[in-house]
Scaffold this active site. Structure first.
Site, mmCIF file in Angstrom:
data_model
loop_
_atom_site.group_PDB
_atom_site.id
_atom_site.type_symbol
_atom_site.label_atom_id
_atom_site.label_comp_id
_atom_site.label_asym_id
_atom_site.label_seq_id
_atom_site.Cartn_x
_atom_site.Cartn_y
_atom_site.Cartn_z
ATOM 1 N N GLU A 4 63.728 -36.252 4.798
ATOM 2 C CA GLU A 4 62.935 -37.447 5.164
ATOM 3 C C GLU A 4 62.120 -37.126 6.412
ATOM 4 O OE1 GLU A 4 65.485 -40.864 5.431
ATOM 5 O OE2 GLU A 4 66.081 -40.662 3.324
ATOM 6 N N GLU A 39 66.001 -24.536 2.474
ATOM 7 C CA GLU A 39 67.447 -24.447 2.176
ATOM 8 C C GLU A 39 68.259 -24.244 3.448
ATOM 9 O OE1 GLU A 39 68.612 -25.008 -0.824
ATOM 10 O OE2 GLU A 39 66.695 -24.954 -1.862
ATOM 11 N N THR A 97 67.332 -24.146 7.874
ATOM 12 C CA THR A 97 66.630 -23.216 8.761
ATOM 13 C C THR A 97 67.588 -22.080 9.118
ATOM 14 O OG1 THR A 97 67.358 -24.274 10.805
ATOM 15 C CG2 THR A 97 65.328 -25.138 9.804
HETATM 16 C C1 FAD Z 1 57.030 -25.877 2.064
HETATM 17 C C2 FAD Z 1 58.305 -26.659 2.160
HETATM 18 C C3 FAD Z 1 58.935 -27.084 1.005
HETATM 19 C C4 FAD Z 1 60.083 -27.877 1.079
HETATM 20 N N1 FAD Z 1 60.642 -28.365 -0.078
HETATM 21 C C5 FAD Z 1 61.655 -29.269 0.004
HETATM 22 C C6 FAD Z 1 62.141 -29.932 -1.171
HETATM 23 O O1 FAD Z 1 61.721 -29.651 -2.303
HETATM 24 N N2 FAD Z 1 63.088 -30.886 -1.024
HETATM 25 C C7 FAD Z 1 63.595 -31.233 0.200
HETATM 26 O O2 FAD Z 1 64.440 -32.122 0.254
HETATM 27 N N3 FAD Z 1 63.145 -30.626 1.334
HETATM 28 C C8 FAD Z 1 62.199 -29.658 1.265
HETATM 29 N N4 FAD Z 1 61.721 -29.050 2.411
HETATM 30 C C9 FAD Z 1 62.248 -29.477 3.698
HETATM 31 C C10 FAD Z 1 63.136 -28.439 4.365
HETATM 32 O O3 FAD Z 1 64.362 -28.345 3.686
HETATM 33 C C11 FAD Z 1 63.302 -28.882 5.830
HETATM 34 O O4 FAD Z 1 62.041 -28.708 6.456
HETATM 35 C C12 FAD Z 1 64.364 -28.067 6.552
HETATM 36 O O5 FAD Z 1 65.648 -28.383 6.064
HETATM 37 C C13 FAD Z 1 64.344 -28.351 8.071
HETATM 38 O O6 FAD Z 1 64.353 -29.718 8.333
HETATM 39 P P1 FAD Z 1 63.250 -30.355 9.324
HETATM 40 O O7 FAD Z 1 61.915 -29.875 8.891
HETATM 41 O O8 FAD Z 1 63.491 -31.813 9.378
HETATM 42 O O9 FAD Z 1 63.560 -29.695 10.726
HETATM 43 P P2 FAD Z 1 64.601 -30.224 11.813
HETATM 44 O O10 FAD Z 1 65.909 -30.500 11.168
HETATM 45 O O11 FAD Z 1 63.978 -31.318 12.597
HETATM 46 O O12 FAD Z 1 64.747 -28.938 12.736
HETATM 47 C C14 FAD Z 1 63.782 -28.603 13.750
HETATM 48 C C15 FAD Z 1 64.330 -27.428 14.544
HETATM 49 O O13 FAD Z 1 65.565 -27.796 15.180
HETATM 50 C C16 FAD Z 1 66.577 -26.867 14.825
HETATM 51 N N5 FAD Z 1 67.865 -27.548 14.686
HETATM 52 C C17 FAD Z 1 68.103 -28.782 14.156
HETATM 53 N N6 FAD Z 1 69.409 -29.053 14.192
HETATM 54 C C18 FAD Z 1 70.026 -27.979 14.737
HETATM 55 C C19 FAD Z 1 71.389 -27.643 15.022
HETATM 56 N N7 FAD Z 1 72.396 -28.466 14.732
HETATM 57 N N8 FAD Z 1 71.655 -26.428 15.570
HETATM 58 C C20 FAD Z 1 70.648 -25.562 15.849
HETATM 59 N N9 FAD Z 1 69.346 -25.828 15.603
HETATM 60 C C21 FAD Z 1 69.043 -27.001 15.055
HETATM 61 C C22 FAD Z 1 66.137 -26.265 13.484
HETATM 62 O O14 FAD Z 1 66.734 -24.984 13.256
HETATM 63 C C23 FAD Z 1 64.636 -26.197 13.681
HETATM 64 O O15 FAD Z 1 64.323 -25.026 14.387
HETATM 65 C C24 FAD Z 1 60.623 -28.210 2.351
HETATM 66 C C25 FAD Z 1 59.999 -27.741 3.522
HETATM 67 C C26 FAD Z 1 58.849 -26.971 3.430
HETATM 68 C C27 FAD Z 1 58.186 -26.504 4.700
#
Ligand code: FAD
Length: 386
Positions: free
Chosen positions: A126, A365, A367
């Site tokens: 989300e 899947e 980060t």
């Molecule tokens: C091209 C693309 C396709 C995608 N396709 C899908 C899809 O089909 N379905 C779907 O549901 N999602 C999809 N995603 C989403 C993707 O799974 C998320 O972007 C990813 O899980 C990271 O979540 P976020 O972007 O909210 O980053 P955030 O969770 O906000 O993280 C931001 C930063 O904070 C760090 N961080 C956060 N929490 C912690 C912690 N506890 N410890 C250490 N570091 C932390 C992260 O490592 C990262 O560096 C897609 C993303 C992209 C870019």
């Protein structure tokens, strides 16, 4: 211990490699740059049964093991990683329905998903919650024989082609722990209130669309609650992640391998100071390091796949494979660009696409930092794998 693929796995590798060389490589650059959806390639993937790769044979799928999946995703990604994305999240959705669906849900969806008549995707993320899935806000409120769903999902790959769309929701927002109040609904995309509101512009991974999906009081029949029991959504989502991480690791190996292929060929063709640049030791060192790390990433990925196929828990192994292979893809695409000199920066060569595609594998899947926490947890729980 046998480092050779079995005859069956080798046959899959050869078939997908030939297909990729013949049908994908010659058109990838032009289609990717012009934003052309690869409709004909998708039709061929359907024809080859790849939409049913992991679907049991009883439902018309290929019933392939995880190692086969890794081989297929690596080979497709050598051509164009975006094409692998067409069947990636679709495969995750198939896996969730296969593992957790009710008999009715399997009967209604799996055969069509296996043939590609229907396609699917996965909506977990989300705008305000990605890594922290327990922080999602999409709410499903029971109303008679339906749930009423309200919320926004983002980054949904293949959203415009998916039906049904598995959506992670909160059925009990007051549950403690929060995951006990989470469920997955298989939402029909023609339901009133579902809208794919926009395609998100992105650096690479062109081909499959990545969309925002708004759910505005969508009525979903209770029969479309995955597995028929509330509160299991988070475990269901996590159960698909180990395979998903092997999938991403394999894509990363494919991108890294292609970068190495391009770099080696270019180094042998390009001359400077009267000799091929491959004669210079500085270039040889890069090629040797790349080849070594690509093969290490491949073996780690196959090891994680094999572990999953043995039925064992593989969160540590799949986490290590995805973490390592994606970092290799990042390094390989950059180093291959350096070996190409100025041409590596040109849109007339393949390298710049590999360089734009590689970072996704360090994000999707989970980060890589999240995966480091998964691996560290595994080490403390089970000890060091050896
Ligand atoms: C091209 C693309 C396709 C995608 N396709 C899908 C899809 O089909 N379905 C779907 O549901 N999602 C999809 N995603 C989403 C993707 O799974 C998320 O972007 C990813 O899980 C990271 O979540 P976020 O972007 O909210 O980053 P955030 O969770 O906000 O993280 C931001 C930063 O904070 C760090 N961080 C956060 N929490 C912690 C912690 N506890 N410890 C250490 N570091 C932390 C992260 O490592 C990262 O560096 C897609 C993303 C992209 C870019």
């Amino acid at each position: 211990m046998d480092f050779e693929l079995s005859e069956d796995h080798r046959a899959v590798q050869t078939a997908i490699r030939d297909f990729t060389d013949r049908e994908i490589r010659p058109v990838a650059r032009e289609m990717e740059q012009s934003g052309t959806y690869p409709t004909a390639i998708v039709e061929q993937l359907k024809h080859m049964g790849l939409f049913g790769l992991g679907v049991p044979e009883a439902y018309g799928g290929l019933g392939a093991d995880t190692l086969t999946l890794a081989i297929v995703f690596e080979e497709l990604s050598r051509g164009w990683m975006g094409v692998a994305g067409m069947i990636g999240s679709h495969g995750m959705a198939c896996k969730l329905i296969t593992l957790h669906g009710t008999d009715d849900q399997k009967a209604r969806f799996l055969a069509d998903l296996a043939s590609g008549t229907r396609r699917s995707a996965l909506a977990l993320t989300e705008p305000d919650a990605g890594s922290d899935l327990q922080g999602i806000r999409t709410r499903a409120v029971r109303d008679g024989d339906h749930y009423v769903v309200r919320g926004t999902k983002t980054w949904v790959t293949n959203a415009r082609h998916a039906d049904p769309l598995p959506v992670l929701v909160k059925t009990d927002p007051s549950a403690a722990p929060a995951h006990a109040g989470m469920s997955i609904l298989l939402i029909a995309m023609d339901s009133p209130g579902v809208e794919v509101t926009r395609d998100i512009g992105k650096l690479g991974y062109k081909g499959p669309e990545s969309c925002e999906v708004v759910l505005d009081d969508v009525r979903v029949p209770v029969g479309d609650l995955l597995g028929g029991v509330e509160g299991r959504g988070m475990q269901q989502a996590i159960s698909g992640l180990e395979t998903g991480r092997v999938n991403i690791a394999a894509r990363a190996v494919g991108v890294a391998h292609r970068a190495l292929e391009e770099a080696l060929r270019y180094a042998e063709d390009r001359e400077a100071f009267g000799r091929p640049i491959a004669d210079f030791q500085a270039v040889q060192l890069k090629l040797a390091d790349l080849a070594t790390s690509v093969q290490a990433a491949r073996l780690l990925t196959w090891w994680a796949a094999d572990r999953l196929d043995s039925g064992a828990r593989a969160d540590t192994e799949s986490g290590m494979a995805k973490l390592f292979a994606s970092e290799v893809a990042l390094t390989a695409s950059l180093e291959a660009m350096r070996i190409h000199g100025g041409y590596g920066y040109s849109t007339e060569f393949e390298i710049e696409r590999l360089y734009r595609d590689a970072p996704l594998m360090a994000i999707g899947e989970g980060t890589n930092d999240i995966l480091r926490t998964v691996v560290a947890k595994g080490l403390r729980r089970d000890g060091i794998p050896h």
